[in-house]
Write an enzyme that holds these catalytic residues in place. Structure first.
Site, PDB file in Angstrom:
ATOM      1  N   ASP A 290     -36.998 -67.133 -58.956  1.00  0.00           N
ATOM      2  CA  ASP A 290     -37.230 -66.729 -60.338  1.00  0.00           C
ATOM      3  C   ASP A 290     -36.416 -67.582 -61.305  1.00  0.00           C
ATOM      4  O   ASP A 290     -35.532 -68.342 -60.906  1.00  0.00           O
ATOM      5  CB  ASP A 290     -36.826 -65.258 -60.540  1.00  0.00           C
ATOM      6  CG  ASP A 290     -37.547 -64.310 -59.607  1.00  0.00           C
ATOM      7  OD1 ASP A 290     -38.631 -64.680 -59.121  1.00  0.00           O
ATOM      8  OD2 ASP A 290     -37.025 -63.205 -59.377  1.00  0.00           O
TER       9      ASP A 290
ATOM     10  N   TYR B 254     -31.010 -64.861 -48.642  1.00  0.00           N
ATOM     11  CA  TYR B 254     -30.535 -64.928 -50.021  1.00  0.00           C
ATOM     12  C   TYR B 254     -29.072 -64.507 -50.067  1.00  0.00           C
ATOM     13  O   TYR B 254     -28.640 -63.612 -49.333  1.00  0.00           O
ATOM     14  CB  TYR B 254     -31.351 -64.012 -50.932  1.00  0.00           C
ATOM     15  CG  TYR B 254     -32.679 -64.589 -51.357  1.00  0.00           C
ATOM     16  CD1 TYR B 254     -32.787 -65.348 -52.527  1.00  0.00           C
ATOM     17  CD2 TYR B 254     -33.817 -64.378 -50.593  1.00  0.00           C
ATOM     18  CE1 TYR B 254     -34.006 -65.878 -52.913  1.00  0.00           C
ATOM     19  CE2 TYR B 254     -35.048 -64.908 -50.970  1.00  0.00           C
ATOM     20  CZ  TYR B 254     -35.133 -65.656 -52.133  1.00  0.00           C
ATOM     21  OH  TYR B 254     -36.343 -66.185 -52.511  1.00  0.00           O
TER      22      TYR B 254
END
Length: 244
Positions: free
Chosen positions: A53, A111
């Site tokens: 993002d 992540y």
């Protein structure tokens, strides 16, 4: 036709994310494609493993690109790093089989979310970690995090814009480590929905602050109600690695 695999790192702070959305969009994919297109004299498209993002960083993004020219991996790497902005780096280029596809062949993604948990601002990491002054209750966060592990419907931890066929994903592991003032949260799974990691971390932060009980993670998962999950800023999030 040569298939080149690119290992990429970037500071996502000033970009609108990985995925090119149209002409002139300020994206990581767009910047890399522009440089490669200039290198070969025609329009080039690359395939990325993860669509980070806006504002999200990467330590181990992977992409692949097919070129008819017989460039060496050294030539591709040097050209990209010479002309890309300084906040995007290609750390490795390798030749891979023609069938290799960086998105479809990805098995797991990891992540990392970094939190600076001290009562003063970190002068060097303020753009690369979320600053929370109040001491977080790590034990409760660990307890809550383990409720995410396994196969679940993550609708409550997705964005309403997510258009996947299914919201079921498998989380393999979550670790939370206190590292000299930094709290590092690592999430490994077979795939992630749009905003999923940020919503998971945001909920864990609420648990750490005492705003939610650890057991509420299961309640939120079962509810499929997006409004019940927390939401962490993009600043502290990194795509750390991808396995194939």
């Amino acid at each position: 036709m040569n298939n080149y695999k690119l290992m990429i790192q970037y500071d996502g702070g000033r970009y609108k994310g990985w995925q090119r959305l149209g002409n002139g969009e300020n994206t990581i994919q767009g910047k890399i494609e522009t440089v490669l297109s200039e290198m070969v004299g025609r329009k080039i498209e690359i395939i990325g493993s993860g669509r980070t993002d806006a504002g999200v960083h990467a330590l181990g993004q992977v992409a692949n690109v097919k070129l008819s020219e017989n460039f060496t991996v050294k030539e591709v790497k040097e050209y990209l790093n010479r002309y890309l902005p300084h906040d995007i780096s290609v750390t490795e280029v390798t030749l891979v089989p023609d069938r290799f596809h960086s998105r479809y062949n990805a098995k797991d993604k990891t992540y990392l979310y970094k939190i600076w948990n001290e009562d003063y601002t970190h002068p060097f990491m303020r753009k690369y970690s979320l600053h929370i002054e109040k001491k977080l209750h790590i034990d409760n966060m660990v307890k809550a995090s383990q409720l995410f592990v396994g196969e679940h419907d993550f609708t409550a931890f997705s964005n309403a814009k997510s258009k996947k066929k299914t919201n079921t994903r498998t989380i393999h592991s979550i670790t939370i480590q206190d590292n000299q003032g930094f709290i590092d949260i690592r999430v490994c799974g077979d795939g992630f929905l749009y905003n999923m990691v940020r919503k998971m971390v945001g909920t864990l932060i609420e648990v750490g602050l005492g705003e939610k009980e650890p057991e509420q993670v299961l309640t939120i998962l079962e509810s499929k109600d997006r409004s019940q999950a927390g939401f962490a800023d993009a600043t502290g999030l990194y795509l750390e690695g991808i396995s194939f």
